[in-house]
Design a protein around this motif. Structure first.
Motif, PDB file in Angstrom:
ATOM      1  N   VAL A  20     -47.361  14.788   1.822  1.00 19.16           N
ATOM      2  CA  VAL A  20     -46.221  15.578   2.277  1.00 19.16           C
ATOM      3  C   VAL A  20     -46.252  15.848   3.780  1.00 19.16           C
ATOM      4  O   VAL A  20     -45.209  16.036   4.415  1.00 19.16           O
ATOM      5  N   ASP A  21     -47.439  15.856   4.379  1.00 26.18           N
ATOM      6  CA  ASP A  21     -47.562  16.161   5.806  1.00 26.18           C
ATOM      7  C   ASP A  21     -47.611  14.909   6.685  1.00 26.18           C
ATOM      8  O   ASP A  21     -47.725  15.021   7.905  1.00 26.18           O
ATOM      9  N   GLU A  22     -47.529  13.719   6.101  1.00 26.26           N
ATOM     10  CA  GLU A  22     -47.604  12.492   6.877  1.00 26.26           C
ATOM     11  C   GLU A  22     -46.230  12.063   7.384  1.00 26.26           C
ATOM     12  O   GLU A  22     -45.195  12.419   6.810  1.00 26.26           O
ATOM     13  N   LEU A  23     -46.236  11.264   8.460  1.00 22.06           N
ATOM     14  CA  LEU A  23     -45.016  10.655   8.970  1.00 22.06           C
ATOM     15  C   LEU A  23     -44.986   9.147   8.731  1.00 22.06           C
ATOM     16  O   LEU A  23     -43.921   8.539   8.759  1.00 22.06           O
ATOM     17  N   ASN A  24     -46.167   8.540   8.497  1.00 21.70           N
ATOM     18  CA  ASN A  24     -46.224   7.100   8.291  1.00 21.70           C
ATOM     19  C   ASN A  24     -45.603   6.721   6.947  1.00 21.70           C
ATOM     20  O   ASN A  24     -45.990   7.227   5.899  1.00 21.70           O
ATOM     21  N   VAL A  25     -44.659   5.822   6.983  1.00 23.98           N
ATOM     22  CA  VAL A  25     -43.929   5.419   5.776  1.00 23.98           C
ATOM     23  C   VAL A  25     -44.729   4.388   5.002  1.00 23.98           C
ATOM     24  O   VAL A  25     -45.244   3.417   5.576  1.00 23.98           O
ATOM     25  N   CYS A  26     -44.831   4.585   3.677  1.00 29.33           N
ATOM     26  CA  CYS A  26     -45.549   3.621   2.839  1.00 29.33           C
ATOM     27  C   CYS A  26     -44.592   2.729   2.048  1.00 29.33           C
ATOM     28  O   CYS A  26     -44.934   1.602   1.705  1.00 29.33           O
ATOM     29  N   ASN A  27     -43.396   3.218   1.736  1.00 27.54           N
ATOM     30  CA  ASN A  27     -42.384   2.422   1.050  1.00 27.54           C
ATOM     31  C   ASN A  27     -41.061   3.190   1.070  1.00 27.54           C
ATOM     32  O   ASN A  27     -40.962   4.257   1.685  1.00 27.54           O
ATOM     33  N   LEU A  28     -40.071   2.647   0.387  1.00 23.16           N
ATOM     34  CA  LEU A  28     -38.790   3.320   0.235  1.00 23.16           C
ATOM     35  C   LEU A  28     -38.596   3.667  -1.233  1.00 23.16           C
ATOM     36  O   LEU A  28     -38.895   2.857  -2.112  1.00 23.16           O
ATOM     37  N   ILE A  29     -38.133   4.891  -1.515  1.00 20.86           N
ATOM     38  CA  ILE A  29     -37.781   5.239  -2.887  1.00 20.86           C
ATOM     39  C   ILE A  29     -36.258   5.250  -2.987  1.00 20.86           C
ATOM     40  O   ILE A  29     -35.553   5.562  -2.026  1.00 20.86           O
ATOM     41  N   THR A  30     -35.757   4.880  -4.160  1.00 24.55           N
ATOM     42  CA  THR A  30     -34.313   4.737  -4.353  1.00 24.55           C
ATOM     43  C   THR A  30     -33.861   5.516  -5.578  1.00 24.55           C
ATOM     44  O   THR A  30     -34.610   5.675  -6.547  1.00 24.55           O
ATOM     45  N   LEU A  31     -32.640   5.995  -5.518  1.00 22.37           N
ATOM     46  CA  LEU A  31     -32.009   6.645  -6.665  1.00 22.37           C
ATOM     47  C   LEU A  31     -30.697   5.937  -6.945  1.00 22.37           C
ATOM     48  O   LEU A  31     -29.791   5.927  -6.102  1.00 22.37           O
ATOM     49  N   ASP A  32     -30.592   5.307  -8.122  1.00 20.60           N
ATOM     50  CA  ASP A  32     -29.363   4.655  -8.544  1.00 20.60           C
ATOM     51  C   ASP A  32     -28.415   5.723  -9.080  1.00 20.60           C
ATOM     52  O   ASP A  32     -28.717   6.398 -10.065  1.00 20.60           O
ATOM     53  N   LEU A  33     -27.263   5.893  -8.435  1.00 17.40           N
ATOM     54  CA  LEU A  33     -26.357   6.973  -8.827  1.00 17.40           C
ATOM     55  C   LEU A  33     -25.626   6.694 -10.129  1.00 17.40           C
ATOM     56  O   LEU A  33     -25.079   7.616 -10.730  1.00 17.40           O
ATOM     57  N   THR A  34     -25.600   5.461 -10.583  1.00 15.82           N
ATOM     58  CA  THR A  34     -24.903   5.143 -11.827  1.00 15.82           C
ATOM     59  C   THR A  34     -25.675   5.645 -13.035  1.00 15.82           C
ATOM     60  O   THR A  34     -25.143   6.378 -13.875  1.00 15.82           O
ATOM     61  N   ASP A  35     -26.951   5.245 -13.154  1.00 21.64           N
ATOM     62  CA  ASP A  35     -27.761   5.678 -14.306  1.00 21.64           C
ATOM     63  C   ASP A  35     -28.793   6.732 -13.917  1.00 21.64           C
ATOM     64  O   ASP A  35     -29.585   7.164 -14.761  1.00 21.64           O
ATOM     65  N   PHE A  42     -43.438  11.243  -1.375  1.00 17.94           N
ATOM     66  CA  PHE A  42     -42.738  12.336  -0.718  1.00 17.94           C
ATOM     67  C   PHE A  42     -41.657  11.772   0.196  1.00 17.94           C
ATOM     68  O   PHE A  42     -41.974  11.034   1.134  1.00 17.94           O
ATOM     69  N   PRO A  43     -40.391  12.069  -0.062  1.00 21.85           N
ATOM     70  CA  PRO A  43     -39.324  11.578   0.824  1.00 21.85           C
ATOM     71  C   PRO A  43     -39.439  12.207   2.204  1.00 21.85           C
ATOM     72  O   PRO A  43     -39.436  13.431   2.336  1.00 21.85           O
ATOM     73  N   ARG A  44     -39.560  11.379   3.235  1.00 23.21           N
ATOM     74  CA  ARG A  44     -39.724  11.889   4.586  1.00 23.21           C
ATOM     75  C   ARG A  44     -38.386  12.257   5.221  1.00 23.21           C
ATOM     76  O   ARG A  44     -38.271  13.235   5.955  1.00 23.21           O
ATOM     77  N   ASP A  45     -37.346  11.451   4.947  1.00 27.46           N
ATOM     78  CA  ASP A  45     -36.045  11.649   5.588  1.00 27.46           C
ATOM     79  C   ASP A  45     -35.320  12.845   4.984  1.00 27.46           C
ATOM     80  O   ASP A  45     -35.243  12.992   3.766  1.00 27.46           O
ATOM     81  N   TYR A  46     -34.765  13.682   5.842  1.00 27.36           N
ATOM     82  CA  TYR A  46     -34.024  14.835   5.359  1.00 27.36           C
ATOM     83  C   TYR A  46     -32.768  14.402   4.614  1.00 27.36           C
ATOM     84  O   TYR A  46     -32.419  14.965   3.578  1.00 27.36           O
ATOM     85  N   LEU A  47     -32.102  13.392   5.124  1.00 32.21           N
ATOM     86  CA  LEU A  47     -30.879  12.887   4.502  1.00 32.21           C
ATOM     87  C   LEU A  47     -31.092  11.445   4.071  1.00 32.21           C
ATOM     88  O   LEU A  47     -31.428  10.589   4.901  1.00 32.21           O
ATOM     89  N   GLY A  48     -30.933  11.175   2.754  1.00 31.21           N
ATOM     90  CA  GLY A  48     -31.062   9.823   2.261  1.00 31.21           C
ATOM     91  C   GLY A  48     -29.912   8.950   2.737  1.00 31.21           C
ATOM     92  O   GLY A  48     -28.816   9.431   3.032  1.00 31.21           O
ATOM     93  N   LYS A  49     -30.167   7.639   2.793  1.00 25.33           N
ATOM     94  CA  LYS A  49     -29.157   6.679   3.252  1.00 25.33           C
ATOM     95  C   LYS A  49     -28.478   6.051   2.039  1.00 25.33           C
ATOM     96  O   LYS A  49     -29.125   5.430   1.202  1.00 25.33           O
ATOM     97  N   TYR A  50     -27.160   6.219   1.938  1.00 25.84           N
ATOM     98  CA  TYR A  50     -26.409   5.658   0.811  1.00 25.84           C
ATOM     99  C   TYR A  50     -25.950   4.243   1.144  1.00 25.84           C
ATOM    100  O   TYR A  50     -25.296   4.010   2.166  1.00 25.84           O
TER     101      TYR A  50
END
Length: 290
Positions: free
Chosen positions: A176-191, A155-163
């Protein structure tokens, strides 16, 4: 004496001179002539100027801001403050249930396809309490929305992703209700594929993490539970050999600690204001520090 003749400079030389200017005077120079308007507005000039500006610390990096949210549907605007133009995106109907839904968004540039993209992530729970996530991406080049599948099970915690460098990053949680971060998810805009990035070994289980940027690099702010210090970690290479480096520790004034765990803003930004003496300004809502 005869009338003086104004020398005509080659187009190549004019282009080189204009490329060295900041955005604000370029905006004015569009009014000099039709040829200058066509030159400064051309895709080649825009892309070249953006690359030069990104590599020059003296330039201010370009910013594009958007968002206007309503309860049953979403309207989004892209705004370019340099040329003072905005564009209303095509309407994206999203049914959001009060109290049982979340939405996140992101914005970035796909250099391969020369395209700006807006990402809207919507999660809605069913009657059984389980969440389903839908991701839609808007393409400025085609002026259209399309749905992207294979969203990772976080569940992405940040309202705005960092580009950063062609990818959008969100700090993510296991629930969804947690604040503790477990990892970072990424979206590659090219593919338009999803990925995962592990956190640094910051060594304190009670730290609160904030995802942000340091210049043009991805960074993490690890705030200790007492709110007295924060470690800043930076990742210069976000590829296969990605690794975190601890850059420095910030010691806060005593009155700052009360804001560290009450703010609903889960991101921070750093801006290099005096590269020669190493000073930076740190924006950590609701505080700005040098």
């Amino acid at each position: 004496m005869g009338a003086s003749v104004i020398p005509v400079l080659p187009v190549e030389l004019i282009t080189e001179i204009l490329l060295k200017l900041r955005p604000k005077p370029l905006f004015k120079f569009k009014c000099v002539s039709k040829s200058w308007l066509q030159l400064i507005s051309s895709p080649y000039f825009v892309k070249t100027h953006m690359k030069l500006a990104a590599n020059d610390k003296a330039f201010s990096s370009h910013r594009v801001i958007f968002e206007h949210f309503k309860s049953k549907f979403k309207e989004a605007f892209i705004w370019n403050p340099t040329i003072r133009k905005s564009k209303k995106l095509r309407k994206l109907d999203v049914q959001m249930r009060p109290g049982s839904s979340y939405y996140r968004h992101g914005f970035g540039y796909d250099e391969l396809h020369d395209d700006y993209k807006v990402v809207i992530i919507c999660g809605t729970s069913d009657d059984g309490g389980s969440f389903g996530t839908v991701v839609n991406i808007y393409s400025l080049r085609t002026d259209s929305w399309r749905r992207v599948n294979n969203f990772p099970g976080y569940f992405p915690r940040d309202y705005l992703g960092k580009y950063v460098n062609g990818k959008i990053y969100w700090a993510s949680t296991a629930d969804v209700d947690e604040l503790n971060v477990c990892n970072l998810i990424t979206l590659d805009l090219t593919d338009e594929t999803w990925g995962k990035l592990e956190l640094p070994n910051y060594g304190e289980a009670n730290s609160r993490l904030m995802l942000g940027g340091m210049g043009s690099d991805l960074a993490l702010l690890c705030i200790c539970r007492e709110g007295t210090t924060s470690d800043v970690w930076m990742m210069k290479d976000c590829g296969v050999n990605a690794s975190w480096t601890k850059m420095f520790t910030i010691k806060y004034p005593q009155y700052i600690g009360e804001y560290m765990f009450t703010s609903s803003i889960f991101s921070f930004s750093t801006y290099f204001c005096q590269p020669n003496n190493g000073e930076i300004s740190l924006l950590l809502p609701p505080t700005i520090m040098i």
